[in-house]
Design an enzyme around this catalytic site. Structure first.
Site, PDB file in Angstrom:
ATOM      1  N   GLY A   1      -9.163  -6.514   8.970  1.00 44.46           N
ATOM      2  CA  GLY A   1      -8.089  -6.088   9.571  1.00 44.46           C
ATOM      3  C   GLY A   1      -7.544  -6.312  11.281  1.00 44.46           C
ATOM      4  O   GLY A   1      -6.980  -7.385  10.890  1.00 44.46           O
TER       5      GLY A   1
ATOM      6  N   TYR B   1      -5.356  11.220   3.675  1.00 46.17           N
ATOM      7  CA  TYR B   1      -3.840  11.439   3.290  1.00 46.17           C
ATOM      8  C   TYR B   1      -3.710  12.086   2.012  1.00 46.17           C
ATOM      9  O   TYR B   1      -4.743  12.867   1.449  1.00 46.17           O
ATOM     10  CB  TYR B   1      -3.245  10.053   3.344  1.00 46.17           C
ATOM     11  CG  TYR B   1      -2.943   9.416   4.508  1.00 46.17           C
ATOM     12  CD1 TYR B   1      -2.535  10.199   5.822  1.00 46.17           C
ATOM     13  CD2 TYR B   1      -3.521   8.428   4.945  1.00 46.17           C
ATOM     14  CE1 TYR B   1      -2.724   9.762   7.131  1.00 46.17           C
ATOM     15  CE2 TYR B   1      -3.553   7.549   6.300  1.00 46.17           C
ATOM     16  CZ  TYR B   1      -3.197   8.207   6.886  1.00 46.17           C
ATOM     17  OH  TYR B   1      -3.247   7.971   8.607  1.00 46.17           O
TER      18      TYR B   1
ATOM     19  N   GLN C   1       0.947  -1.154  -0.030  1.00 50.61           N
ATOM     20  CA  GLN C   1       0.109  -0.111   0.096  1.00 50.61           C
ATOM     21  C   GLN C   1       0.891   1.110   0.115  1.00 50.61           C
ATOM     22  O   GLN C   1       1.585   1.496   0.946  1.00 50.61           O
ATOM     23  CB  GLN C   1      -0.755  -0.034   1.129  1.00 50.61           C
ATOM     24  CG  GLN C   1      -1.826   1.282   0.952  1.00 50.61           C
ATOM     25  CD  GLN C   1      -2.778   1.459   2.395  1.00 50.61           C
ATOM     26  OE1 GLN C   1      -2.393   1.524   3.461  1.00 50.61           O
ATOM     27  NE2 GLN C   1      -4.132   1.506   2.103  1.00 50.61           N
TER      28      GLN C   1
ATOM     29  N   ARG D   1      -7.595   2.351  -2.709  1.00 53.86           N
ATOM     30  CA  ARG D   1      -8.697   2.445  -1.300  1.00 53.86           C
ATOM     31  C   ARG D   1      -9.164   3.741  -1.243  1.00 53.86           C
ATOM     32  O   ARG D   1      -8.383   4.777  -1.113  1.00 53.86           O
ATOM     33  CB  ARG D   1      -7.605   1.932  -0.089  1.00 53.86           C
ATOM     34  CG  ARG D   1      -8.379   1.714   1.050  1.00 53.86           C
ATOM     35  CD  ARG D   1      -7.712   0.913   2.034  1.00 53.86           C
ATOM     36  NE  ARG D   1      -8.482  -0.085   2.580  1.00 53.86           N
ATOM     37  CZ  ARG D   1      -8.680  -0.409   3.924  1.00 53.86           C
ATOM     38  NH1 ARG D   1      -7.839   0.195   4.796  1.00 53.86           N
ATOM     39  NH2 ARG D   1      -9.502  -1.072   4.278  1.00 53.86           N
TER      40      ARG D   1
END
Ligand SMILES: Cc1cc2nc3c(=O)[nH]c(=O)nc-3n(C[C@H](O)[C@H](O)[C@H](O)COP(=O)(O)O)c2cc1C
Length: 357
Positions: free
Chosen positions: A311, A180, A98, A227
């Site tokens: 997760g 982000y 990622q 994502r």
């Protein structure tokens, strides 16, 4: 009816089952942001997943913002990722890295002293972020990127994708969620630009579209996923109309032939993000967020997604797929060790035993 344990193709990547390990930052990289042997063991233990998505990994020193996150921009980092790819492949698993550029979501003490912090606009991230000792710290005031610099940032993402392949990884996932850098371009409150990368909807999605295209050109679209988390306000992003933004983004990248869209699905009033993705995206979908085996199976049998990711459950249950198959009890991981362990990287990381131990 889609069986969760059945093999599938995600773009060009052949998965043994539809259970994906979601990306999780664990803050255990070594000096120089180089992945460690302990990280290789952690991922090897979890290679029963159909696909592992690595922890968020920076494409440059500037793109780092958290403590001890790994990079994929130096030769040493690439060599270390190769040992991880080999370890996962040795167990029959598949893995993508990622790529996470945090943009303004950065604490200076977590990154090199001479590495600056950049963002679409010079607006500070209001949320504090854990510093080296885990205590929340003010983020750095970012410098707004010049128009002429943006091609260079996109090139870093493409280079990171090439580096991932050089390391033997099966592909990459663009981290376009959690506030982000890519999401800072998408969101109206963090993108106040007046050039071709801000203002109109078409301009706000441009950075992500160009980045995905560059990554696809670098390593082939069937090895690039992305994502998203439409509407989520993590790290101070607050888009005026997430539905409109993400519908436009998904439509714009729909014909690139990308491997998948990975949805971090957080229920929000007035919008079902999975419906939003399905209405605007024809490629494969990985659904994520609070799933259990039964709810994950339902998503697949109803044809709402092609794969599912977990997760938290993968932290305490390295052999999660085997446990699901066996109907075995699941271990609840200790949150105190989610990020860097107390002086010992192995604690709460590689010391969760498999079922047969
Ligand atoms: C310790 C931890 C670290 C995480 N780091 C990342 C990350 O680096 N990148 C990312 O996209 N999501 C990250 N997430 C979010 C997870 O990928 C996932 O979306 C979330 O845990 C919800 O899925 P779950 O309910 O199955 O745990 C992280 C979650 C946890 C618990």
């Amino acid at each position: 009816m889609t069986n969760i344990f059945s093999p599938m193709m995600l773009g060009d990547i052949a998965l043994a089952n539809r259970i994906v390990m979601a990306p999780m930052t664990r803050d255990r990289a070594g000096p120089g942001d180089v992945p460690t042997a302990t990280m290789a063991e952690y991922y090897r233990q979890r290679a029963g997943a159909g696909l592992i998505v690595s922890e968020g990994t920076q494409p440059s020193r500037v793109g780092k913002g958290y403590w001890r996150t790994p990079g994929i921009h130096s030769d040493e980092q690439v060599a270390a990722w190769r040992t991880i790819a080999d370890a996962v492949h040795g167990e029959g698993g598949r893995m993508v890295i990622q790529i996470m550029h945090v943009g303004r979501a950065a604490v200076q003490a977590n990154k090199d002293a001479d590495a600056e912090t950049v963002a679409p606009s010079a607006i500070r991230c209001p949320d504090k972020i854990p510093g080296p000792d885990g205590e929340p710290v003010e983020t750095v005031m970012p410098r707004a990127l010049e128009t002429g610099e943006i091609a260079g940032i996109i090139a870093e993402y493409a280079a990171a994708a090439r580096n991932a392949r050089t390391a033997g990884m099966d592909g990459v996932e663009l981290h376009c969620a959690s506030g982000y850098l890519p999401m800072q371009f998408l969101s109206s409150n963090t993108n106040q630009r007046t050039d071709g990368y801000g203002g109109s909807l078409e301009n706000r999605i441009r950075f992500v579209v160009e980045t995905l295209r560059a990554m696809a050109d670098a390593i082939g679209p069937g090895r690039v996923g992305f994502r998203i988390c439409p509407g989520v306000k993590f790290n101070g992003v607050d888009d005026a109309d997430p539905h409109e933004t993400y519908a436009a983004l998904l439509k714009a990248v729909d014909d690139l032939g990308l491997a998948y869209c990975h949805l971090m699905h957080i229920p929000l009033p007035g919008q079902d993000a999975l419906d939003l993705v399905r209405e605007n995206w024809r490629g494969a979908i990985i659904e994520n967020g609070g799933l259990k085996l039964q709810t994950a199976k339902a998503v697949l049998t109803e044809g709402k997604a092609d794969a599912v990711s977990f997760g938290n459950l993968f932290i305490g249950n390295p052999d999660l797929v085997e446990r699901f198959r066996a109907g075995a009890p699941l271990i609840r991981a200790d949150r105190a060790n989610y990020y860097t362990g107390h002086g010992n990287d192995q604690v709460g990381y590689t010391d969760y035993p498999p079922l047969d131990a």
